[in-house]
Write an enzyme that holds these catalytic residues in place. Structure first.
Site, PDB file in Angstrom:
ATOM      1  N   GLY A 208     -60.705  39.151  77.295  1.00  0.00           N
ATOM      2  CA  GLY A 208     -60.632  40.618  77.241  1.00  0.00           C
ATOM      3  C   GLY A 208     -61.438  41.162  76.083  1.00  0.00           C
ATOM      4  CG  ASN A 209     -62.998  44.772  76.025  1.00  0.00           C
ATOM      5  OD1 ASN A 209     -62.392  45.788  75.724  1.00  0.00           O
ATOM      6  ND2 ASN A 209     -63.478  44.552  77.246  1.00  0.00           N
ATOM      7  NE  ARG A 210     -61.656  42.636  67.941  1.00  0.00           N
ATOM      8  CZ  ARG A 210     -60.696  41.942  67.341  1.00  0.00           C
ATOM      9  NH1 ARG A 210     -59.496  42.475  67.213  1.00  0.00           N
ATOM     10  NH2 ARG A 210     -60.937  40.741  66.886  1.00  0.00           N
ATOM     11  CB  SER A 211     -61.951  48.909  74.947  1.00  0.00           C
ATOM     12  OG  SER A 211     -61.894  50.270  75.288  1.00  0.00           O
TER      13      SER A 211
END
Ligand SMILES: Cc1cc2nc3c(=O)[nH]c(=O)nc-3n(C[C@H](O)[C@H](O)[C@H](O)COP(=O)(O)O)c2cc1C
Length: 400
Positions: A208-211
């Site tokens: 995933g990512n931090r958004s």
């Protein structure tokens, strides 16, 4: 400075009690609120509550304090009129210009922005009479917030629920801040993507990512306050649904692509604020991947995800559709942004610098918006909603 004058119209729906929370938010944030309930609204919440919470007198009819001509003066002096909840009956009266109580008189004399937050059973909302009344009010410049989907009176569920008072308050705040009576995105359909995609490895793990989705949600909220019909494609955000916005939850990049393609078929503008994973694991393990004693872990093989921004920019669903991308860069921010704009073929690219403690999850942001026409619009450090307003300021004149 004088406090902004807000008229809170309350009509006779079961959600009238939620208007108390809206009133509290308005007064606590420095607004002078005059509550104008209908006679039916007083069956749900009494005049004493409205008067005590607002600190102002409360009447429903034009016959009280006649020497002050309240049927004209309240509307004339308002900076904003918000009707929440707006019943089917009050929407109909407003659309047809009836004036048989203080609220409907006020709606006719107000020259400030007017916001309606309808709430009713799904059948009443979907009835062609109500839909035509809503269309009339929108055509005349009122902001009509789409009802939320959820539990209605009794055991029923469906579309027709009053959105969360906190979200209605946000719409009011933005409409007041802009101070315009003609919302510039009125009649437009805009699609916004928000959040970050998650690419599953097995049933419990993902890449995933931090958004956080906060910037995309700010874009959706501000577009709704400017009169647009908004579809928000939300990837793993966990944020409350903005008032009046159709939210489509998605998980992966492939799901996000499908949802964006579907929603953008009739959209005037698409803003891709979501952080979409470039790659996904080539295989998905149906059971949890286990560590085996004495063995090194298997390497994770990745495959490319579809490039949604490039795809919708190249194959525009409608002529003149405006496409906005976001570029999160960690270095050489502007040069990389300009290259990305050319590669993707979108009209505007919002370039911001990101890092572990920058932008992601924060309430603030700063960016430069690059235009395909060579323009560069710096947006100074500030709330994400201020950035969102500037993006719509740039989109609005580009709409055909
Ligand atoms: C318990 C109850 C709940 C109601 N809830 C709603 C509602 O949520 N939305 C609506 O449009 N009408 C609702 N109504 C019907 C309105 O009260 C009725 O149409 C009334 O004439 C509205 O008057 P007003 O628009 O002047 O406030 C409800 C009626 C009752 C008795």
């Amino acid at each position: 400075m004088d406090k902004p004058k807000v008229v809170l119209g309350v009509s006779g729906g079961i959600a009238a009690y939620k208007a108390c929370e809206l009133l509290r938010r308005l007064t606590e944030s420095g607004h002078d609120v005059r509550v104008v309930p209908t006679a039916s609204a007083l069956h749900f919440v009494g005049a004493a509550t409205w008067s005590a919470l607002s600190g102002n007198p409360v009447s429903t009819e034009v016959w009280d304090d006649v020497h002050e001509v309240p049927h004209v003066r309240i509307g004339q002096h308002a900076d904003l009129v918000i009707v929440a909840p707006a019943t089917a009956d009050t929407l109909a009266k407003a659309a047809h210009g009836l004036a048989d109580d203080l609220l409907t008189n006020t709606l006719l004399t107000a020259r400030c922005p007017v916001v309606f937050a309808p709430a009713m059973h799904t059948e009443m909302w979907e009835h062609p009479a109500t839909q035509e009344n809503v269309a009339t009010l929108r055509r005349r410049g009122a902001v009509v917030i789409e009802p939320a989907v959820g539990r209605l009176t009794g055991v029923d569920t469906g579309k027709g629920r009053l959105p969360d008072p906190a979200e209605i308050f946000e719409v009011c705040r933005r409409v007041l801040a802009r101070g315009v009576t003609e919302p510039d995105l009125k009649g437009r359909h805009v699609v916004v993507s928000a959040g970050g995609t998650r690419e599953p490895l097995d049933p419990v793990r993902f890449l995933g990512n931090r958004s956080s989705g906060k910037q995309g949600y700010a874009l959706a909220r501000t577009a709704a306050a400017r009169g647009a019909r908004v579809t928000l494609i939300a990837a793993n955000t966990g944020l409350p649904d903005p008032a009046g916005v159709d939210v489509v939850p998605v998980g992966t990049a492939v799901q996000l692509r499908e949802a964006v393609l579907k929603a953008s078929s009739d959209a005037d503008a698409v803003v891709m604020a979501a952080a979409v994973a470039d790659f996904r694991p080539a295989t998905y393990a149906a059971g949890k991947i286990k560590k085996k004693d004495g063995e090194d872990p298997e390497p994770i093989v990745l495959v490319r995800n579809p490039d949604i921004l490039a795809e919708i920019s190249t194959d525009r669903a409608r002529p003149g559709q405006v496409i906005v991308g976001f570029a999160a860069e960690t270095d050489d921010v502007l040069a990389n942004g300009r290259k990305k704009l050319e590669r993707k073929g979108c009209d505007l690219l919002v370039v911001n610098e990101v890092g572990e403690r920058k932008t992601f999850g924060s309430e603030e942001n700063e960016a430069v918006v690059l235009g395909a026409d060579g323009s560069e619009t710096p947006i100074p450090h500030g709330p994400k909603e201020a950035l969102a307003e500037t993006v719509w300021d740039l989109v609005a004149p580009r709409l055909g």
